[in-house]
Write a protein that holds these residues in place. Structure first.
Motif, PDB file in Angstrom:
ATOM      1  N   ALA A  18      -7.911   2.392  -0.030  1.00 52.36           N
ATOM      2  CA  ALA A  18      -8.938   2.727  -0.612  1.00 52.36           C
ATOM      3  C   ALA A  18      -8.821   2.787  -2.400  1.00 52.36           C
ATOM      4  N   TYR A  19      -7.837   3.568  -2.772  1.00 53.94           N
ATOM      5  CA  TYR A  19      -7.430   3.468  -4.212  1.00 53.94           C
ATOM      6  C   TYR A  19      -7.121   2.084  -5.025  1.00 53.94           C
ATOM      7  N   LEU A  70      -8.963  -0.025  -7.696  1.00 57.77           N
ATOM      8  CA  LEU A  70      -8.257  -0.603  -8.736  1.00 57.77           C
ATOM      9  C   LEU A  70      -8.434  -2.157  -9.099  1.00 57.77           C
ATOM     10  N   LEU A  71      -8.539  -2.867  -7.970  1.00 56.45           N
ATOM     11  CA  LEU A  71      -8.913  -4.288  -8.035  1.00 56.45           C
ATOM     12  C   LEU A  71     -10.260  -4.646  -8.460  1.00 56.45           C
ATOM     13  N   THR A  72     -11.269  -3.847  -8.036  1.00 61.12           N
ATOM     14  CA  THR A  72     -12.538  -3.918  -8.409  1.00 61.12           C
ATOM     15  C   THR A  72     -12.673  -3.519  -9.902  1.00 61.12           C
ATOM     16  N   ASN A 103       0.812  -1.159   0.152  1.00 59.33           N
ATOM     17  CA  ASN A 103       0.084   0.101  -0.061  1.00 59.33           C
ATOM     18  C   ASN A 103       0.855   1.405   0.093  1.00 59.33           C
ATOM     19  N   ARG A 104       2.195   0.968   0.097  1.00 59.18           N
ATOM     20  CA  ARG A 104       3.138   2.122   0.123  1.00 59.18           C
ATOM     21  C   ARG A 104       2.982   3.302   1.293  1.00 59.18           C
ATOM     22  N   ALA A 105       2.501   2.705   2.041  1.00 60.78           N
ATOM     23  CA  ALA A 105       2.600   3.705   3.364  1.00 60.78           C
ATOM     24  C   ALA A 105       3.867   3.694   4.161  1.00 60.78           C
TER      25      ALA A 105
END
Length: 254
Positions: A203-204, A208-210, A177-179
């Protein structure tokens, strides 16, 4: 706009840009293909997250513009569908529950899981007991597990589960998630930090997965089972008809 807000905006946008580049380079393809295969085989996408990562599960399961064959597992299921006292959900007790390695099997057995289902589990740290335990329970039963976690954070902390494993070490597919470590991006004078980003990036990634799962279904000649907003004409009728195909298999309590 203050300097701090400008700095935070740049932190968020730069991380979203990295995720976008990863997705455009095919990074999301493996997970989306696995999710589409699950739906094609009559399975459901089981989503799980605790703490702020529950927001990720909510992005996956039961929202307008999302896939209908999705179900959300939550720690509160132990109270709503199990025999735990409601006091277990108090803020302090809830934190203990999140880290409890013993709740995973209990939670799994209370969930509406079919052998065809796939698990999508989000955790920024990737080390809390309930998260690791549920991932292990799913894997032991033959389910594919997709993880969304901060690789920077999880690799910087010790594993807490008795197995000695992190979520990223259990999952079949791992999405970063790049956090940053600790999640915050801006240091505060005197100590501490603000400007958390994991909820935004997760959330992004969920969207993208959906989106890519829907594209996989379309390419396979399938009509994607997508929720439309209940607040537009015909929304309830459309959604009810599709949800009816999964009676007893979907759970999305608040």
């Amino acid at each position: 706009m203050s300097d701090a807000i400008t700095a935070y905006s740049l932190e968020v946008s730069s991380r979203l840009d990295v995720i976008t580049e990863w997705a455009l380079a095919g990074g999301v393809a493996e997970a989306a293909a696995a999710m589409a295969d699950t739906l094609n085989n009559g399975g459901v996408i089981q989503s799980f997250g605790t703490g702020h990562s529950e927001a990720f599960a909510m992005e996956i399961a039961g929202r307008a513009g999302g896939l209908i064959p999705t179900s959300k597992i939550a720690l509160r299921d132990l109270v709503l569908h199990g025999d735990r006292d409601v006091s277990a959900l108090d803020s302090l007790e809830g934190s203990v529950l999140e880290r409890d390695t013993g709740v995973a099997e209990e939670l799994f057995k209370l969930s509406l899981v079919d052998p065809r289902d796939i698990f999508l589990i989000a955790s920024n740290s990737g080390v809390n007991g309930s998260i690791v335990g549920l991932a292990l329970a799913a894997k032991e039963r033959g389910h594919t597990v997709i993880a969304v976690t901060s690789l920077e954070h999880t690799n910087a902390v010790e594993a807490k589960h008795p197995s000695g494993l992190r979520l990223s070490e259990i999952a079949d597919i791992v999405i970063d998630n790049r956090a940053p470590f600790g999640d915050t991006t801006l240091e505060v004078s005197g100590g501490g930090g603000v400007g958390a980003v994991s909820s935004i990036t997760a959330a992004y990634i969920a969207q993208l997965l959906t989106i890519e799962t829907v594209q996989c279904l379309i390419r396979a000649g399938k009509k994607p089972p997508i929720y439309i907003s209940a607040n537009i004409p015909g929304g309830d009728e459309h959604n009810t008809a599709l949800v009816g195909q999964y009676v007893g298999r979907l759970r999305r309590e608040a």
